[in-house]
Design a protein around this motif. Structure first.
Motif, mmCIF file in Angstrom:
data_model
loop_
_atom_site.group_PDB
_atom_site.id
_atom_site.type_symbol
_atom_site.label_atom_id
_atom_site.label_comp_id
_atom_site.label_asym_id
_atom_site.label_seq_id
_atom_site.Cartn_x
_atom_site.Cartn_y
_atom_site.Cartn_z
ATOM 1 N N GLY A 170 52.962 94.843 -27.707
ATOM 2 C CA GLY A 170 53.932 95.909 -27.543
ATOM 3 C C GLY A 170 54.997 95.654 -26.493
ATOM 4 O O GLY A 170 55.748 96.568 -26.133
ATOM 5 N N LEU A 171 55.078 94.441 -25.993
ATOM 6 C CA LEU A 171 56.070 94.142 -24.969
ATOM 7 C C LEU A 171 57.492 94.379 -25.467
ATOM 8 O O LEU A 171 58.337 94.877 -24.732
ATOM 9 C CB LEU A 171 55.958 92.677 -24.512
ATOM 10 N N ALA A 172 57.738 94.018 -26.707
ATOM 11 C CA ALA A 172 59.095 94.129 -27.260
ATOM 12 C C ALA A 172 59.614 95.557 -27.140
ATOM 13 O O ALA A 172 60.803 95.770 -26.905
ATOM 14 C CB ALA A 172 59.104 93.657 -28.709
ATOM 15 N N LYS A 173 58.726 96.544 -27.284
ATOM 16 C CA LYS A 173 59.138 97.945 -27.241
ATOM 17 C C LYS A 173 59.153 98.530 -25.833
ATOM 18 O O LYS A 173 59.782 99.552 -25.608
ATOM 19 C CB LYS A 173 58.195 98.789 -28.098
ATOM 20 N N HIS A 174 58.466 97.887 -24.889
ATOM 21 C CA HIS A 174 58.273 98.509 -23.583
ATOM 22 C C HIS A 174 58.959 97.793 -22.420
ATOM 23 O O HIS A 174 58.819 98.224 -21.282
ATOM 24 C CB HIS A 174 56.777 98.657 -23.288
ATOM 25 N N LEU A 175 59.683 96.737 -22.691
ATOM 26 C CA LEU A 175 60.414 96.071 -21.620
ATOM 27 C C LEU A 175 61.840 96.590 -21.570
ATOM 28 O O LEU A 175 62.431 96.890 -22.613
ATOM 29 C CB LEU A 175 60.449 94.553 -21.853
ATOM 30 N N SER A 176 62.382 96.661 -20.388
ATOM 31 C CA SER A 176 63.791 97.033 -20.258
ATOM 32 C C SER A 176 64.634 95.920 -20.890
ATOM 33 O O SER A 176 64.162 94.790 -21.039
ATOM 34 C CB SER A 176 64.145 97.184 -18.780
ATOM 35 N N PRO A 177 65.862 96.226 -21.262
ATOM 36 C CA PRO A 177 66.726 95.191 -21.849
ATOM 37 C C PRO A 177 66.897 93.968 -20.947
ATOM 38 O O PRO A 177 66.885 92.841 -21.430
ATOM 39 C CB PRO A 177 68.059 95.910 -22.063
ATOM 40 N N THR A 178 67.000 94.182 -19.634
ATOM 41 C CA THR A 178 67.176 93.025 -18.750
ATOM 42 C C THR A 178 65.905 92.172 -18.685
ATOM 43 O O THR A 178 65.984 90.944 -18.652
ATOM 44 C CB THR A 178 67.586 93.461 -17.324
ATOM 45 N N ARG A 179 64.737 92.812 -18.704
ATOM 46 C CA ARG A 179 63.483 92.037 -18.708
ATOM 47 C C ARG A 179 63.300 91.325 -20.050
ATOM 48 O O ARG A 179 62.831 90.196 -20.089
ATOM 49 C CB ARG A 179 62.280 92.926 -18.402
ATOM 50 N N SER A 180 63.685 91.982 -21.140
ATOM 51 C CA SER A 180 63.610 91.340 -22.460
ATOM 52 C C SER A 180 64.506 90.108 -22.507
ATOM 53 O O SER A 180 64.102 89.059 -23.033
ATOM 54 C CB SER A 180 64.029 92.308 -23.566
ATOM 55 N N ASN A 181 65.709 90.222 -21.947
ATOM 56 C CA ASN A 181 66.618 89.074 -21.905
ATOM 57 C C ASN A 181 66.037 87.948 -21.063
ATOM 58 O O ASN A 181 66.142 86.775 -21.425
ATOM 59 C CB ASN A 181 67.982 89.483 -21.337
ATOM 60 N N GLY A 182 65.438 88.300 -19.950
ATOM 61 C CA GLY A 182 64.824 87.293 -19.087
ATOM 62 C C GLY A 182 63.662 86.593 -19.763
ATOM 63 O O GLY A 182 63.524 85.369 -19.669
ATOM 64 N N LEU A 183 62.816 87.363 -20.455
ATOM 65 C CA LEU A 183 61.702 86.765 -21.192
ATOM 66 C C LEU A 183 62.231 85.836 -22.275
ATOM 67 O O LEU A 183 61.728 84.720 -22.446
ATOM 68 C CB LEU A 183 60.817 87.859 -21.799
ATOM 69 N N ALA A 184 63.259 86.256 -22.984
ATOM 70 C CA ALA A 184 63.866 85.407 -24.021
ATOM 71 C C ALA A 184 64.417 84.127 -23.407
ATOM 72 O O ALA A 184 64.269 83.039 -23.988
ATOM 73 C CB ALA A 184 64.954 86.166 -24.761
ATOM 74 N N ALA A 185 65.040 84.228 -22.234
ATOM 75 C CA ALA A 185 65.580 83.041 -21.561
ATOM 76 C C ALA A 185 64.463 82.078 -21.173
ATOM 77 O O ALA A 185 64.596 80.856 -21.326
ATOM 78 C CB ALA A 185 66.388 83.451 -20.330
ATOM 79 N N MET A 186 63.337 82.616 -20.688
ATOM 80 C CA MET A 186 62.214 81.761 -20.309
ATOM 81 C C MET A 186 61.617 81.069 -21.529
ATOM 82 O O MET A 186 61.346 79.866 -21.506
ATOM 83 C CB MET A 186 61.139 82.573 -19.585
ATOM 84 N N LEU A 187 61.416 81.819 -22.599
ATOM 85 C CA LEU A 187 60.860 81.223 -23.822
ATOM 86 C C LEU A 187 61.810 80.178 -24.391
ATOM 87 O O LEU A 187 61.365 79.128 -24.877
ATOM 88 C CB LEU A 187 60.546 82.317 -24.840
ATOM 89 N N ALA A 188 63.110 80.418 -24.319
ATOM 90 C CA ALA A 188 64.094 79.438 -24.790
ATOM 91 C C ALA A 188 64.047 78.180 -23.931
ATOM 92 O O ALA A 188 64.121 77.060 -24.455
ATOM 93 C CB ALA A 188 65.493 80.046 -24.777
ATOM 94 N N PHE A 189 63.888 78.334 -22.608
ATOM 95 C CA PHE A 189 63.792 77.179 -21.723
ATOM 96 C C PHE A 189 62.570 76.328 -22.092
ATOM 97 O O PHE A 189 62.653 75.088 -22.151
ATOM 98 C CB PHE A 189 63.697 77.625 -20.258
#
Length: 146
Positions: free
Chosen positions: A117-136
């Motif tokens: 459920g992280l996708a629904k419960h993270l703020s947009p900035t945290r979601s962007n940060g998680l996406a950046a980490m996974l992309a790295f």
């Protein structure tokens, strides 16, 4: 050989299943956030000299530093954040991907993000940060395969 400081289930899929199972024990998101914070406290010590612009992950509102080592056969990621919740997100990502081959990393979608459920419960900035980490992590694996 480099060893991963995270519990290393035999496959990334099993690591994701274990994460989903652990999070299923918590009834609400305040408990899940607390668990994320607790996981972040388990991150291994991160050397101060690595906290440099060279290792800073861009795309995160919080300060995040990530250092990869290894090769296509086995990649280990070291990372830390100045945010407790982001440190927990780092712990989960590294639990799935650190200590794996580049091929395993590239073949593994981060299904745990939606499963818990992280996708629904993270703020947009945290979601962007998680996406950046996974992309790295994926970009590092791609570079090692070349």
């Amino acid at each position: 050989m480099i060893n991963s400081p995270f519990p290393l289930e035999p496959t990334p899929a099993e690591a994701q299943a274990t994460i989903a199972e652990e999070f299923s024990f918590f009834g609400d998101w305040s408990e899940r956030y607390q668990y994320l914070i607790d996981l972040g406290r388990k991150l291994p010590t991160f050397p101060e000299e690595w906290k440099s612009e060279e290792h800073r992950l861009l795309g995160c509102q919080s300060m995040v530093w990530i250092v990869p080592e290894g090769n296509a056969d086995k990649l280990i990621f070291h990372a830390i954040s100045d945010s407790a919740i982001v440190s927990g997100l780092i712990y989960l990502a590294l639990r799935v991907y650190s200590g794996r081959s580049a091929a395993d990393i590239l073949a593994t979608e981060p299904d745990y993000v939606s499963a818990i459920g992280l996708a629904k419960h993270l703020s947009p900035t945290r979601s962007n940060g998680l996406a950046a980490m996974l992309a790295f992590i994926r970009d590092t694996a791609k570079a090692q395969q070349q």
